[in-house]
Scaffold this motif. Structure first.
Motif, PDB file in Angstrom:
ATOM      1  N   ILE A 104     -11.669  22.338  48.182  1.00  0.00           N
ATOM      2  CA  ILE A 104     -11.764  23.300  49.291  1.00  0.00           C
ATOM      3  C   ILE A 104     -10.706  24.383  49.108  1.00  0.00           C
ATOM      4  O   ILE A 104      -9.500  24.106  49.123  1.00  0.00           O
ATOM      5  CB  ILE A 104     -11.612  22.609  50.669  1.00  0.00           C
ATOM      6  N   ALA A 105     -11.180  25.625  48.895  1.00  0.00           N
ATOM      7  CA  ALA A 105     -10.297  26.780  48.728  1.00  0.00           C
ATOM      8  C   ALA A 105     -10.248  27.573  50.035  1.00  0.00           C
ATOM      9  O   ALA A 105     -10.834  27.156  51.051  1.00  0.00           O
ATOM     10  CB  ALA A 105     -10.814  27.662  47.591  1.00  0.00           C
ATOM     11  N   SER A 222     -15.578   9.671  40.736  1.00  0.00           N
ATOM     12  CA  SER A 222     -14.490  10.380  40.038  1.00  0.00           C
ATOM     13  C   SER A 222     -13.261  10.539  40.939  1.00  0.00           C
ATOM     14  O   SER A 222     -12.137  10.590  40.448  1.00  0.00           O
ATOM     15  CB  SER A 222     -14.969  11.742  39.533  1.00  0.00           C
ATOM     16  N   PHE A 223     -13.482  10.620  42.255  1.00  0.00           N
ATOM     17  CA  PHE A 223     -12.349  10.670  43.192  1.00  0.00           C
ATOM     18  C   PHE A 223     -11.577   9.343  43.127  1.00  0.00           C
ATOM     19  O   PHE A 223     -10.361   9.310  43.257  1.00  0.00           O
ATOM     20  CB  PHE A 223     -12.821  10.877  44.641  1.00  0.00           C
ATOM     21  N   LYS A 224     -12.316   8.242  42.957  1.00  0.00           N
ATOM     22  CA  LYS A 224     -11.708   6.903  43.012  1.00  0.00           C
ATOM     23  C   LYS A 224     -11.095   6.475  41.688  1.00  0.00           C
ATOM     24  O   LYS A 224     -10.052   5.832  41.679  1.00  0.00           O
ATOM     25  CB  LYS A 224     -12.777   5.857  43.391  1.00  0.00           C
ATOM     26  N   ASP A 225     -11.750   6.825  40.574  1.00  0.00           N
ATOM     27  CA  ASP A 225     -11.286   6.260  39.285  1.00  0.00           C
ATOM     28  C   ASP A 225     -10.271   7.143  38.559  1.00  0.00           C
ATOM     29  O   ASP A 225      -9.874   6.838  37.437  1.00  0.00           O
ATOM     30  CB  ASP A 225     -12.487   5.948  38.379  1.00  0.00           C
ATOM     31  N   GLY A 226      -9.859   8.252  39.200  1.00  0.00           N
ATOM     32  CA  GLY A 226      -8.821   9.087  38.603  1.00  0.00           C
ATOM     33  C   GLY A 226      -9.334  10.194  37.704  1.00  0.00           C
ATOM     34  O   GLY A 226      -8.556  11.050  37.278  1.00  0.00           O
ATOM     35  N   SER A 227     -10.647  10.221  37.411  1.00  0.00           N
ATOM     36  CA  SER A 227     -11.129  11.246  36.469  1.00  0.00           C
ATOM     37  C   SER A 227     -11.145  12.643  37.115  1.00  0.00           C
ATOM     38  O   SER A 227     -10.950  13.653  36.424  1.00  0.00           O
ATOM     39  CB  SER A 227     -12.501  10.871  35.899  1.00  0.00           C
ATOM     40  N   ALA A 244      -5.625  16.487  47.610  1.00  0.00           N
ATOM     41  CA  ALA A 244      -6.338  15.230  47.863  1.00  0.00           C
ATOM     42  C   ALA A 244      -7.824  15.517  47.713  1.00  0.00           C
ATOM     43  O   ALA A 244      -8.273  16.616  48.049  1.00  0.00           O
ATOM     44  CB  ALA A 244      -6.041  14.733  49.270  1.00  0.00           C
ATOM     45  N   PRO A 245      -8.612  14.558  47.209  1.00  0.00           N
ATOM     46  CA  PRO A 245     -10.050  14.826  47.098  1.00  0.00           C
ATOM     47  C   PRO A 245     -10.677  15.002  48.484  1.00  0.00           C
ATOM     48  O   PRO A 245     -10.276  14.324  49.425  1.00  0.00           O
ATOM     49  CB  PRO A 245     -10.604  13.586  46.399  1.00  0.00           C
ATOM     50  N   PRO A 246     -11.637  15.924  48.608  1.00  0.00           N
ATOM     51  CA  PRO A 246     -12.303  16.113  49.898  1.00  0.00           C
ATOM     52  C   PRO A 246     -13.333  15.012  50.158  1.00  0.00           C
ATOM     53  O   PRO A 246     -13.540  14.139  49.322  1.00  0.00           O
ATOM     54  CB  PRO A 246     -12.983  17.474  49.742  1.00  0.00           C
ATOM     55  N   THR A 247     -13.981  15.074  51.304  1.00  0.00           N
ATOM     56  CA  THR A 247     -15.038  14.125  51.648  1.00  0.00           C
ATOM     57  C   THR A 247     -16.390  14.755  51.321  1.00  0.00           C
ATOM     58  O   THR A 247     -16.681  15.867  51.773  1.00  0.00           O
ATOM     59  CB  THR A 247     -14.983  13.776  53.147  1.00  0.00           C
TER      60      THR A 247
END
Ligand code: GLU
Length: 253
Positions: A104-105, A222-227, A244-247
């Motif tokens: 999110i920008a 990819s948010f969960k496994d670090g990629s 932080a990764p968005p939803t």
């Protein structure tokens, strides 16, 4: 692969090829090198999706998309997906669908170092001319604050008008501006201010819900496994802090 028969995933996997639209002039997100291959965070997101489809990175056909041709390129099948600092919004969702967001920008201003025109917010544009790109949310948003707007095809095309006095600022997403500042030594700066939210999505053909779900699953994994974080750190993260990764938004039409 073990994809449902007739699905877009099965078709792309058996063709062992995917065509992805991205920007070619936006450092940190999508910038084409001398070999014509783009690099950046959007490019890494495209590679993550191709990988989940069982397609190696060297089988990706990268096509340059500019802001105004993204929907038509998806609609007429010139690209399979678009990953190109592409804001999810309702108007675009009338003709295409979006997976994501994956970042999110927020819209801001790029000005010459020292900010000679004193543009610090949408309240201090005054009589200045602002440059942006045709068909972008940036164009639509800025026109709510001023009529003195010039539009070009690509953000990098705004730098020359600023150098020669035809415009006093470039407006678009803060992270695109940060890449242009980084690319140009000490010449420009980004104003410390944002006035919109720009959730970046992956554009795909409208109504292909299985493919949209697959891309959303891929993003969440990819948010969960670090990629996702690794993709960021290897590209935009060289200049910008790791977010932080968005939803993911699994909207229904
Ligand atoms: N994210 C905005 C948009 O999709 C501005 C950046 C761009 O034009 O790619 O319109």
């Amino acid at each position: 692969g073990d994809f449902p028969e007739g699905s877009t995933m099965a078709k792309l996997n058996s063709a062992q090829k995917i065509t992805i639209g991205t920007k070619f002039d936006q450092p940190l997100f999508g910038l084409a090198g001398p070999d014509g291959k783009p690099e950046g965070f959007d490019v890494e997101i495209g590679k993550l999706i191709a990988d989940k489809l069982g397609i190696p990175a060297d089988k990706i056909n990268w096509v340059e998309t500019v802001s105004q041709n993204r929907e038509p390129f998806i609609q007429n099948g010139q690209v399979d997906i678009v990953v190109a600092t592409y804001t999810i919004n309702d108007k675009r969702k009338e003709v295409i669908d979006f997976a994501g967001p994956y970042y999110i920008a927020g819209q801001s201003f790029l000005v010459p170092k020292g900010n000679p025109a004193g543009i610090t917010s949408t309240d201090t544009i005054g009589d200045n001319t602002i440059c942006t790109v045709t068909g972008s949310t940036s164009e639509k948003n800025i026109k709510e604050f001023t009529d003195k707007v010039i539009t070009v095809d690509k953000y990098s095309d705004c730098l020359e008008p600023i150098r020669t006095g035809g415009a006093q600022a470039l407006t678009t997403d803060n992270v695109i501006l940060a890449g242009l500042v980084d690319q140009n030594g000490d010449e420009f700066e980004v104003v410390d201010y944002t006035f919109t939210e720009e959730p970046y999505g992956i554009g795909l053909k409208k109504g292909d819900d299985d493919f949209r779900n697959f891309i959303n699953d891929t993003l969440e994994a990819s948010f969960k496994d670090g990629s996702w974080a690794k993709a960021w750190e290897n590209t935009a993260g060289k200049v910008l802090p790791t977010p932080a990764p968005p939803t993911v938004d699994r909207y229904t039409n």
